[in-house]
Scaffold this motif. Structure first.
Motif, short mmCIF file in Angstrom:
data_model
loop_
_atom_site.label_atom_id
_atom_site.label_comp_id
_atom_site.label_asym_id
_atom_site.label_seq_id
_atom_site.Cartn_x
_atom_site.Cartn_y
_atom_site.Cartn_z
N PRO A 110 4.37 3.13 13.37
CA PRO A 110 3.38 2.05 13.38
C PRO A 110 2.34 2.13 12.28
O PRO A 110 1.71 1.10 11.95
CB PRO A 110 2.74 2.18 14.77
N ILE A 111 2.12 3.30 11.69
CA ILE A 111 1.21 3.35 10.55
C ILE A 111 1.77 2.51 9.42
O ILE A 111 1.05 1.71 8.80
CB ILE A 111 0.97 4.81 10.10
N ASN A 112 3.06 2.67 9.15
CA ASN A 112 3.67 1.91 8.05
C ASN A 112 3.88 0.44 8.39
O ASN A 112 3.77 -0.42 7.51
CB ASN A 112 5.02 2.54 7.68
N SER A 113 4.14 0.15 9.65
CA SER A 113 4.46 -1.24 10.02
C SER A 113 3.25 -2.04 10.48
O SER A 113 3.23 -3.26 10.35
CB SER A 113 5.53 -1.26 11.11
N GLY A 114 2.22 -1.34 11.02
CA GLY A 114 1.13 -2.09 11.63
C GLY A 114 -0.28 -1.73 11.19
O GLY A 114 -1.22 -2.45 11.55
N ILE A 115 -0.45 -0.63 10.45
CA ILE A 115 -1.79 -0.26 9.98
C ILE A 115 -1.95 -0.53 8.49
O ILE A 115 -2.99 -1.02 8.04
CB ILE A 115 -2.08 1.22 10.32
N ILE A 116 -0.90 -0.25 7.71
CA ILE A 116 -0.88 -0.61 6.29
C ILE A 116 -0.24 -1.99 6.16
O ILE A 116 0.82 -2.25 6.75
CB ILE A 116 -0.09 0.43 5.48
N GLU A 117 -0.86 -2.85 5.41
CA GLU A 117 -0.38 -4.23 5.28
C GLU A 117 1.04 -4.29 4.69
O GLU A 117 1.45 -3.39 3.95
CB GLU A 117 -1.33 -5.05 4.38
N ASP A 118 1.75 -5.35 5.03
CA ASP A 118 3.08 -5.61 4.46
C ASP A 118 2.95 -6.20 3.06
O ASP A 118 1.89 -6.66 2.65
CB ASP A 118 3.85 -6.59 5.35
N ASN A 119 4.08 -6.22 2.36
CA ASN A 119 4.23 -6.95 1.10
C ASN A 119 3.26 -6.51 0.01
O ASN A 119 2.80 -7.32 -0.81
CB ASN A 119 4.07 -8.46 1.34
N LEU A 120 2.95 -5.21 0.00
CA LEU A 120 2.09 -4.66 -1.06
C LEU A 120 2.88 -3.84 -2.08
O LEU A 120 2.30 -3.34 -3.03
CB LEU A 120 1.00 -3.77 -0.46
N GLY A 121 4.18 -3.71 -1.86
CA GLY A 121 4.96 -2.87 -2.75
C GLY A 121 4.69 -1.40 -2.55
O GLY A 121 4.87 -0.59 -3.47
N VAL A 122 4.26 -1.03 -1.33
CA VAL A 122 4.05 0.38 -1.01
C VAL A 122 5.40 0.99 -0.64
O VAL A 122 6.16 0.43 0.14
CB VAL A 122 3.07 0.54 0.18
N HIS A 123 5.69 2.15 -1.22
CA HIS A 123 6.90 2.89 -0.85
C HIS A 123 6.65 3.51 0.51
O HIS A 123 5.87 4.45 0.65
CB HIS A 123 7.19 3.97 -1.91
N LYS A 124 7.31 2.99 1.56
CA LYS A 124 7.07 3.44 2.92
C LYS A 124 8.29 4.15 3.47
O LYS A 124 9.42 3.64 3.38
CB LYS A 124 6.72 2.25 3.83
N VAL A 125 8.06 5.32 4.06
CA VAL A 125 9.13 6.10 4.67
C VAL A 125 8.66 6.55 6.04
O VAL A 125 7.55 7.08 6.18
CB VAL A 125 9.51 7.32 3.82
N SER A 126 9.51 6.37 7.06
CA SER A 126 9.23 6.86 8.41
C SER A 126 10.41 7.68 8.89
O SER A 126 11.52 7.15 9.07
CB SER A 126 8.97 5.69 9.37
N LEU A 127 10.19 8.99 9.07
CA LEU A 127 11.21 9.93 9.49
C LEU A 127 10.56 11.03 10.32
O LEU A 127 9.33 11.18 10.29
CB LEU A 127 11.89 10.57 8.27
#
Length: 300
Positions: A110-127
């Motif tokens: 949820p940090i990547n999906s709901g705390i950091i905004e979408d569509n910013l071109g942030v390289h997001k990894v959840s593992l």
């Protein structure tokens, strides 16, 4: 004469979830070695309530939970509003430094999906934690010019919920030790790559646990709210910080190091005694939204 310091080229915020200040009782050779290289405290304060979304939201958005309005359910089910007056560090960096490389490695998705905004071109990894750090190390090798990188390891919070929080819970302390090893591998890789001399690194946790409930957190009890926090990098003093520190203050030093202008009044502040005299001429620039809009219109 004021000495010169290297300009910060990248900011890394490296965190483990739910460790409180129990790193003092756990076996943490990496934190023990690295924290004294900068300014640190074991008496920083988590935000209230001492819950992950509220606390990581404050770390990344620079405001208290009553402003960013995040909670675990919202973070897990909704995207953070892209037009919020309380943007994340990632959104500020993208808007002001469009070409910057930005990355978030979070075991709690949820940090990547709901705390950091979408569509910013942030390289997001959840593992899971260990896989996450392996992915981060590969990324660092290939993207040494990353501007802002965030890491959240989900332990020891998981162990606290399963086995209990506190210095009398061996499984919990062992989870802190494992996270110390993982974060240590990141710090050692930064050093091996020659990146530490121009990197600002914040080491922290979001909250503790075991205050009102041995298997949970959320209260103002010191076991829930007192946490470790440290900052290492150019122009950062070394030694224990004597004044108050909030986890929200992470955003202030990150913004200053990245040269970001803020378009709202943050709750984040620079902890007293954090900066040496090489930062004397630098300050965080804050403008209200009307001023920012007027300047943008004029420049356009």
């Amino acid at each position: 004469m004021m000495k010169q310091t290297k300009a910060v080229q990248r900011v890394l915020i490296l965190g483990m979830d739910g460790a409180g200040n129990f790193v003092q009782q756990a076996d943490t050779p990496n934190l023990d070695a690295w924290l004294p290289r900068g300014a640190y405290t074991f008496d920083a304060k988590a935000e209230m309530p001492t819950i992950s979304a509220e606390c990581w939201g404050s770390v990344l958005h620079g405001v208290q939970p009553d402003k960013h309005k995040l909670n675990n359910e919202k973070a897990a089910t909704l995207s953070y509003p892209s037009d919020s007056p309380f943007p994340s560090l990632f959104r500020l960096a993208r808007e002001q430094q469009p070409e910057a490389k930005l990355a978030s490695f979070s075991s709690w998705s949820p940090i990547n999906s709901g705390i950091i905004e979408d569509n910013l071109g942030v390289h997001k990894v959840s593992l899971p934690d260990a896989e996450l750090v392996s992915s981060l190390l590969v990324y660092m090798e290939e993207n040494q010019d990353v501007r802002l990188l965030f890491l959240q390891l989900d332990e020891p919070d998981g162990s606290g919920h399963r086995y209990g929080y506190g210095d009398d819970c061996p499984e919990y302390l062992a989870a802190i030790t494992t996270c110390d090893e993982l974060i240590g591998s990141v710090l050692k890789r930064l050093e091996k790559l020659g990146l530490m001399e121009d990197s600002l690194v914040v080491l922290l946790t979001d909250h503790g646990g075991g205050g009102d409930n041995k298997y949970s957190h959320g209260s103002a009890h010191p076991m829930d709210r007192d946490v470790f926090w440290g900052c290492i990098g150019p122009g950062i003093n070394s030694g224990l910080l004597k004044g108050p520190v909030s986890i929200t203050d992470t955003a202030a030093i990150a913004a200053l190091a990245l040269g970001l202008t803020l378009t709202q009044q943050w709750d984040a502040r620079l902890p007293e005694g954090l900066l040496d005299d090489t930062w004397a001429s630098k300050s965080i620039t804050i403008v209200d939204s009307k001023t920012a809009a007027a300047e943008e219109s004029h420049n356009g």
